[in-house]
Design an enzyme around this catalytic site. Structure first.
Site, PDB file in Angstrom:
ATOM      1  N   GLU A  95       0.742  -1.133   0.112  1.00 35.63           N
ATOM      2  CA  GLU A  95       0.018   0.034   0.105  1.00 35.63           C
ATOM      3  C   GLU A  95       0.813   1.333   0.015  1.00 35.63           C
ATOM      4  O   GLU A  95       0.615   2.220   0.865  1.00 35.63           O
ATOM      5  CB  GLU A  95      -0.796  -0.003   1.382  1.00 35.63           C
ATOM      6  CG  GLU A  95      -1.864  -1.170   1.165  1.00 35.63           C
ATOM      7  CD  GLU A  95      -2.962  -1.128   2.275  1.00 35.63           C
ATOM      8  OE1 GLU A  95      -2.877  -0.313   3.293  1.00 35.63           O
ATOM      9  OE2 GLU A  95      -3.903  -2.030   2.258  1.00 35.63           O
ATOM     10  N   GLU A 109      -5.539  -8.651   0.550  1.00 40.16           N
ATOM     11  CA  GLU A 109      -6.313  -8.181   1.913  1.00 40.16           C
ATOM     12  C   GLU A 109      -7.569  -7.785   1.579  1.00 40.16           C
ATOM     13  O   GLU A 109      -7.843  -7.253   0.691  1.00 40.16           O
ATOM     14  CB  GLU A 109      -5.572  -6.929   2.318  1.00 40.16           C
ATOM     15  CG  GLU A 109      -4.161  -7.218   3.003  1.00 40.16           C
ATOM     16  CD  GLU A 109      -3.778  -6.071   3.885  1.00 40.16           C
ATOM     17  OE1 GLU A 109      -4.517  -5.159   4.383  1.00 40.16           O
ATOM     18  OE2 GLU A 109      -2.544  -5.910   3.901  1.00 40.16           O
TER      19      GLU A 109
END
Ligand code: BGC
Length: 487
Positions: A211, A401
């Site tokens: 991320e 995720e």
């Protein structure tokens, strides 16, 4: 049973990250920026951190074997996604190990040349007990038959490269400014080369950076200053976005060079980036300013980093146009897949903060179906983002995720079920090559600045005894993974 199936070979897994689960029993990893951040009294008094510390974590560093047993035998997963803590391997600086660094005409790190001598020097410098323990951990996963997806950077930088408290107080007071500086990119390249060389025989899939956008946004563009170093400056945000895109390329190159052994269906030594993709939509679709702000956020948060990594396009003034000086194709090294983290949709409202467009937005509080974190439950989004990413960039995808903050455990089953259904539609009806799904997360853990009050785990963890207890979702996820279908 729905009778629907995921493709053969679809990889079911669960994801964890080093800083969030490792500590709790024995030796803490106390030489990183995140450690300093969550232990700093001043930062806590500013209301940024919860006061909880990773010292009360699940103790995976000692209890990993039992966790892998649960992942394999109880959840019936085939894979685990985990990360390595840079500060554990290299608590002391590696900067004195010389390497040839090539800068491009703009001063960007274009390549880092690492040879056997450097690897040997890194090996001499690495903390032996940590090197050994990571091998034991990875081997234990492999012995249980789990495919290992390893994240090379899930957020902690060693303190010798990043002093977040000093930066937060006065950015000019320190030269340890983390991802703002080229030296972090060079040292990261060394770390990656070392890991690929050391553990290449037991890692199947690599994620370079988890991320990049969250690191940049929460660290440099958040009014709440959640992440180290807690700045608010759109220029710094973009600089870090840029450096993380470059760092992905450098890491890609090093893994390819030093790990020639592992493989999966995508070929030997497979390396991808993990963006978090969110759906952004105007808060008031009739207000042109909200529409404009939402478009900009979608561009800056979702698209910008992928354009950089895949095409070498660095739109530094965010005008949606790539000027010749913003085209840096020599920094593109490759990306075999995207690991997409998907959680939620956000409604964007325009706010007047001044002249910098990227600072003129607000993420509006969730109004409908919301999680404990105040994130909207928007299952259609998982289908939307994988369609968008695949159609635009043509990379296979793993969902690395997806999960829900749900302390009471009464929303998680529905969340999981509907997201899996939407994912199945993306694969079967839309033809998006999604190759696996990792649920976030295996067990309750240290949720960064929010500590332990936020619970994403499939298993609850007793802070004192470290006992793992299954939530209701374990049964549901097991039914999904063992039938390879949305049940
Ligand atoms: C991160 C995790 C985090 C999760 C929930 C993701 O942004 O990769 O480390 O715990 O979201 O907030």
């Amino acid at each position: 049973m729905s009778g629907k199936k995921f493709p053969n070979g679809f990889l079911w897994g669960t994801a964890i990250s080093a800083f969030q689960v490792e500590m709790g029993r024995g030796e803490p990893s106390d030489k990183t920026d995140w450690w300093a951040w969550v232990h700093d009294k001043g930062i806590h008094e500013e209301g940024i951190t919860s006061g909880d510390t990773p010292r009360d974590g699940p103790g995976f560093w000692e209890l990993y074997d039992e966790d892998f047993r649960l992942i394999k035998d109880d959840l019936k997963c085939q894979s685990v996604r985990m990360s390595i803590d840079w500060g554990r391997l290299f608590p002391e600086s590696t900067e004195d190990i010389e390497v040839d660094v090539t800068l491009d005409a703009h001063g960007n790190v274009a390549s880092v040349n690492i040879d056997e001598t450097v690897i040997q020097a890194l090996s001499d410098k690495a903390k032996r007990s940590s090197v050994k323990r990571y091998r034991e951990i990875l081997e234990s996963a492999k012995e249980r038959g789990l495919t290992v997806m390893l994240t090379l950077f899930h957020w902690q930088i060693p303190l010798w490269l990043h002093d977040p408290i000093a930066v937060h107080k006065d950015i000019d007071s320190t030269d340890k400014r983390g991802w703002l500086d080229n030296r972090t990119l060079v040292e990261f390249s060394k770390l990656v080369a070392f890991i690929a060389h050391e553990y290449g025989d037991i890692v199947d899939l690599y994620n370079t950076i988890n991320e990049p956008r969250i690191i940049s946004e929460h660290g440099y563009l958040s009014a709440h200053y959640e992440f180290p170093p807690g700045m608010y400056d759109a220029e710094l945000f973009l600089k870090v976005m840029k450096n993380l895109a470059i760092a992905h390329g450098l890491a890609y190159e090093q893994v390819k060079k030093w790990d020639t052994q592992s493989y999966c269906d995508l070929g030997p030594c497979t390396v991808g980036l993990v963006p978090v993709l969110q759906v952004f939509t105007p808060y008031n679709a009739d207000n042109p300013k909200d529409v404009e702000a939402s478009k900009l956020i979608d561009y800056a948060f979702n698209e910008w980093g992928l354009n950089a990594v895949i095409h070498g396009d660095y739109d530094m003034n965010l005008d949606y146009v790539i000027q010749p000086e913003e085209q840096l194709p020599h920094l593109v090294k490759g990306c075999d897949f995207f690991g997409v983290n998907y959680y939620s949709r956000w409604h964007i409202s325009h706010v007047d903060n001044g002249d910098v467009p990227l600072e003129n937005f607000k993420l509006m509080p969730c109004e409908g179906d919301c999680t404990d974190y105040g994130w909207e439950v928007y299952p259609e989004g998982i289908r939307e983002v994988v369609n968008w990413a695949y159609k635009r960039y043509r990379r296979p995808i793993y969902i690395t995720e997806n999960g829900i903050a749900d302390k009471e455990g009464d929303q998680r089953n529905r969340y999981l079920k509907v997201h899996i259904e939407k994912l199945h539609q993306a694969i079967v009806d839309d033809g998006v090559p999604v190759l696996g799904y990792y649920h976030w997360t295996m067990m309750d853990n240290f949720e960064w600045s929010d500590g332990y009050k936020i619970r994403f785990g499939l298993y609850q963890v007793d802070i004192k005894t470290k006992k793992r207890s299954p939530t209701k979702t374990v049964k549901l996820y097991r039914a999904i993974t063992s039938s390879n279908s949305p049940v």
